[in-house]
Design an enzyme around this catalytic site. Structure first.
Site, PDB file in Angstrom:
ATOM      1  CG  ASN A  51      -0.557  11.172  -1.408  1.00 34.76           C
ATOM      2  OD1 ASN A  51      -1.543  12.671  -1.250  1.00 34.76           O
ATOM      3  ND2 ASN A  51      -0.327  11.247  -2.753  1.00 34.76           N
ATOM      4  CB  ALA A  52      -0.961  14.336   2.714  1.00 37.16           C
TER       5      ALA A  52
ATOM      6  CE1 TYR B 104      -4.785   8.440   5.212  1.00 38.10           C
ATOM      7  CE2 TYR B 104      -6.008  10.950   5.523  1.00 38.10           C
ATOM      8  CZ  TYR B 104      -5.073   9.928   6.061  1.00 38.10           C
ATOM      9  OH  TYR B 104      -4.458  10.044   7.034  1.00 38.10           O
TER      10      TYR B 104
ATOM     11  CB  CYS C 155      -5.128  -1.087  -1.585  1.00 37.83           C
ATOM     12  SG  CYS C 155      -6.591   0.301  -1.000  1.00 37.83           S
TER      13      CYS C 155
ATOM     14  CD  GLU D 148      -5.396  -6.110  -1.093  1.00 35.43           C
ATOM     15  OE1 GLU D 148      -5.927  -6.798   0.377  1.00 35.43           O
ATOM     16  OE2 GLU D 148      -5.384  -4.793  -1.144  1.00 35.43           O
TER      17      GLU D 148
ATOM     18  CG  ASN E 134      -0.228   0.116   2.513  1.00 29.28           C
ATOM     19  OD1 ASN E 134       0.775  -0.701   2.378  1.00 29.28           O
ATOM     20  ND2 ASN E 134      -0.900   0.952   3.651  1.00 29.28           N
TER      21      ASN E 134
ATOM     22  CB  CYS F 125      -8.792  -4.676  -3.469  1.00 30.21           C
ATOM     23  SG  CYS F 125      -7.704  -3.229  -3.087  1.00 30.21           S
TER      24      CYS F 125
END
Length: 159
Positions: A64-65, A67, A72, A74, A61, A114
């Protein structure tokens, strides 16, 4: 009123009950957590995909700030596998997660996004993907994403 009952069967194993191939794949997913970039959640996830040609691709994963801009483990793994080996189906995908202290006792399932990407990857190659969800106490084994996404949305609805 009519009711529909959906059930899933999950094989539960301990690490030492896995085949050598599944242990190696699980180890690759666990190792991939070390490459996670999770400065905000401090929750590291790793995934490893065994392709039909025997190559193992792993990813982690990446936060990042902002979001929604993160990704992820996967999806990182599957997108890389599909872009680098577009003719190779994914046979098995192993997923492991840990906090800063240790791996989780109980396996975690993939998030909804995912699951949708797993579904699309299965449909792309016409083959189910075995899924290994690692936990220190147990490992869950599923025979295809349909077990985690029984009422799935796919391209057939777009026709």
């Amino acid at each position: 009123m009519k009711q529909i009952k959906l059930e899933i069967n999950i094989d539960v194993r301990h690490y030492d009950e896995l085949t050598e191939e599944d242990r190696k794949l699980t180890d690759a997913a666990r190792e991939a957590t070390n490459r996670s970039y999770a400065p905000y959640s401090h929750f590291s996830v790793g995934a490893a995909a065994l392709l039909e040609n025997g190559i193992v691709i792993s990813g982690s994963n990446q936060e990042n700030a902002a979001y929604p801009s993160g990704l992820c483990a996967e999806r990182t793994t599957l997108f890389y596998a599909n872009s680098q080996y577009p003719d190779q189906a994914v046979k098995t995908l192993a997923i492991a997660a840990r906090t800063e202290e240790d791996f989780l006792d109980t396996p975690i399932p993939p998030c909804g996004a995912c699951r949708q990407v797993l579904l699309e990857t299965e449909k792309r190659f016409g083959k189910p993907i075995r899924i290994l969800l690692y936990g220190k106490k147990n490992i869950y084994i599923l025979k295809g994403i349909g077990k985690l996404l029984p009422l799935s949305f796919g391209g057939d609805y777009l026709k």
